[in-house]
Design a protein around this motif. Structure first.
Motif, mmCIF file in Angstrom:
data_model
loop_
_atom_site.group_PDB
_atom_site.id
_atom_site.type_symbol
_atom_site.label_atom_id
_atom_site.label_comp_id
_atom_site.label_asym_id
_atom_site.label_seq_id
_atom_site.Cartn_x
_atom_site.Cartn_y
_atom_site.Cartn_z
ATOM 1 N N LEU A 252 0.853 -1.138 -0.134
ATOM 2 C CA LEU A 252 0.014 -0.037 0.065
ATOM 3 C C LEU A 252 0.757 1.254 0.046
ATOM 4 C CD1 LEU A 252 -2.833 -0.973 2.736
ATOM 5 C CD2 LEU A 252 -2.960 -0.851 0.166
ATOM 6 N N GLU A 253 1.869 1.156 0.830
ATOM 7 C CA GLU A 253 2.817 2.293 0.778
ATOM 8 C C GLU A 253 3.541 2.661 -0.452
ATOM 9 O OE1 GLU A 253 5.501 1.461 4.114
ATOM 10 O OE2 GLU A 253 3.980 2.341 5.405
ATOM 11 N N GLU A 254 3.750 1.345 -1.207
ATOM 12 C CA GLU A 254 4.337 1.730 -2.641
ATOM 13 C C GLU A 254 3.352 2.325 -3.670
ATOM 14 O OE1 GLU A 254 5.487 -2.232 -3.660
ATOM 15 O OE2 GLU A 254 7.430 -2.087 -2.663
ATOM 16 N N LEU A 255 2.070 1.928 -3.636
ATOM 17 C CA LEU A 255 1.144 2.464 -4.243
ATOM 18 C C LEU A 255 0.790 4.018 -3.916
ATOM 19 C CD1 LEU A 255 -1.777 0.036 -4.351
ATOM 20 C CD2 LEU A 255 -0.290 0.656 -6.422
ATOM 21 N N GLU A 256 1.016 4.494 -2.473
ATOM 22 C CA GLU A 256 0.911 5.951 -2.227
ATOM 23 C C GLU A 256 2.268 6.519 -2.849
ATOM 24 O OE1 GLU A 256 -0.963 4.523 2.193
ATOM 25 O OE2 GLU A 256 1.117 5.574 1.860
ATOM 26 N N LYS A 257 3.509 6.072 -2.782
ATOM 27 C CA LYS A 257 4.539 6.618 -3.275
ATOM 28 C C LYS A 257 4.458 6.423 -4.900
ATOM 29 C CE LYS A 257 8.847 8.180 -3.150
ATOM 30 N NZ LYS A 257 8.865 9.617 -2.394
ATOM 31 N N LYS A 258 3.814 5.765 -5.787
ATOM 32 C CA LYS A 258 3.455 5.754 -7.055
ATOM 33 C C LYS A 258 2.840 6.856 -7.389
ATOM 34 C CE LYS A 258 1.610 2.978 -10.677
ATOM 35 N NZ LYS A 258 0.907 1.733 -11.044
ATOM 36 N N TYR A 259 1.533 7.029 -6.447
ATOM 37 C CA TYR A 259 0.902 8.126 -6.827
ATOM 38 C C TYR A 259 1.470 9.504 -6.783
ATOM 39 C CZ TYR A 259 -3.264 11.730 -6.027
ATOM 40 O OH TYR A 259 -3.914 12.428 -6.155
#
Length: 285
Positions: A252-259
Motif C-alpha cells: 500500500l505504501e508503494e502505491l501511495e509513493k507511485k501516486y
C-alpha cells in the motif's frame, strides 16, 4: 495468497442481463477482481422471487435515495478507453451520485466498463474505479467475454442479506497484485472473521431505468458486495484487521509513493495513519 481460484463453471453463450434470471452459469475463473478459496458453487441469480433463493435475515436499514445527489450529464461524460483508477486516488473516496438519465451514453459507458473489466481480467467493476462517480456497477461471474451473464446494476440498494457468512480472500483491480482477507468484527464477537454474507437481496434499476429486485448468492453475491462497497467509498482494506493489514502495508505504501511520483502531489491518504472505516451501509457492522 494464491492469485487464482479453481471454480469449475461452464457456459455456452453470453447473456447481457437486463433483468437477471435463471441460474448462474459456470466456468473456470482466474485472475479476477474478487479472489476466493477453492470451492464449487451453484449460485442463483433470480428475479423478484425470494422463494427461489431464500435470504434468511432482514437487513438493517439500507441507504435512502436521498443519501445521494443526482448525477448530471457532465458527471457521466467519459473518453474511451477507460482506465482503472488505483489507490490512493481520491476519486475512490468521493460520493457517488445516483443516475437519473438512462440514454445511449449510459449504454456506451456500460459497454466500455465491460471492455476494461475483461481486459484487466476482472469479474466485477464499479464506476468510480474508472473515474466516474456514479452509482453503477457491472459484473460477469465467469469473467470471460462471450461467456456467462453480464449483469448491470444501476443505483443498487441492499434490501436483505443472509445470516450465513462465508469465508473468502479478496483482491481488487484498484489495488494491483494485492490480495488479503476481508475481516469483520462485532461487539458480540470480538474475534475477527474473514467473511461476508452468503446471499443478498438487491433493489436496482437496469440500463433502461426499469426497477427490479434480484437475489444473489455465493460468488455473484461476493462480487456485488465488493463493488457495492466501492459505491459507498469503502475500499477492501478498510475491512481488514491491523494484523492482516500489516501483511500488505508495504504494498500500500508503494502505491501511495507511485501516486505521489505520478501526480507530484502528496498522497491523499496514508496507510500509516489509517483508521478503520465503517462497514458498508446495509451490512452487519
Amino acid at each position: 495468497m494464491a492469485c487464482a481460484s479453481w471454480l469449475h463453471l461452464h457456459s455456452s453463450s453470453l447473456t447481457r442481463v437486463i433483468l437477471p434470471i435463471l441460474h448462474h452459469p459456470t466456468a473456470l475463473l482466474h485472475r479476477f477482481n474478487i479472489f476466493t478459496s477453492p470451492a464449487r458453487f451453484t449460485s442463483s441469480v433470480n428475479q423478484t422471487n425470494p422463494l427461489l433463493t431464500p435470504v434468511h435475515a432482514q437487513a438493517k436499514r439500507g441507504f435512502s435515495s436521498k443519501d445521494h445527489k443526482i448525477s448530471s450529464a457532465e458527471d457521466l461524460q467519459f473518453e474511451p478507453p477507460l482506465k482503472i483508477v488505483e489507490y490512493p486516488d481520491p476519486i475512490l473516496r468521493k460520493r457517488n451520485k445516483r443516475i437519473d438519465t438512462f440514454d445511449e451514453n449510459l449504454k456506451k459507458l456500460v459497454d466500455e466498463m465491460f471492455d476494461v473489466m475483461y481486459k484487466t481480467d476482472g469479474i466485477g467493476l464499479s464506476a468510480p474505479q474508472v473515474g466516474i462517480n456514479v452509482q453503477l456497477m457491472v459484473f460477469n461471474p465467469v469473467g470471460e467475454r462471450g461467456e456467462g451473464q453480464e449483469i448491470v446494476l444501476v443505483n443498487p440498494r441492499v434490501a436483505k442479506y443472509s445470516k450465513k457468512m462465508v469465508l473468502f480472500n479478496e483482491g481488487c483491480l484498484s489495488f494491483p497484485r494485492i490480495y488479503a482477507d476481508v475481516q469483520r468484527q462485532t461487539a458480540e464477537v470480538p474475534q475477527t472473521l474473514s467473511e461476508r454474507p452468503e446471499s443478498v437481496k438487491i433493489d436496482a434499476q437496469d440500463i433502461s431505468g426499469a426497477r427490479f429486485t434480484i437475489d444473489l448468492s455465493e460468488l455473484p453475491a461476493r462480487v456485488f458486495q465488493h463493488e457495492f462497497d466501492h459505491l459507498q467509498g469503502i475500499l477492501f482494506f478498510d475491512r481488514m484487521t491491523d494484523e492482516v493489514l500489516d501483511g500488505i502495508r508495504k504494498q500500500l505504501e508503494e502505491l501511495e509513493k507511485k501516486y505521489e511520483n505520478k501526480t507530484g502531489l502528496p498522497s491523499p491518504e496514508k496507510v500509516e495513519t489509517r483508521k478503520r472505516k465503517k462497514a458498508g451501509v446495509g451490512f452487519g457492522k
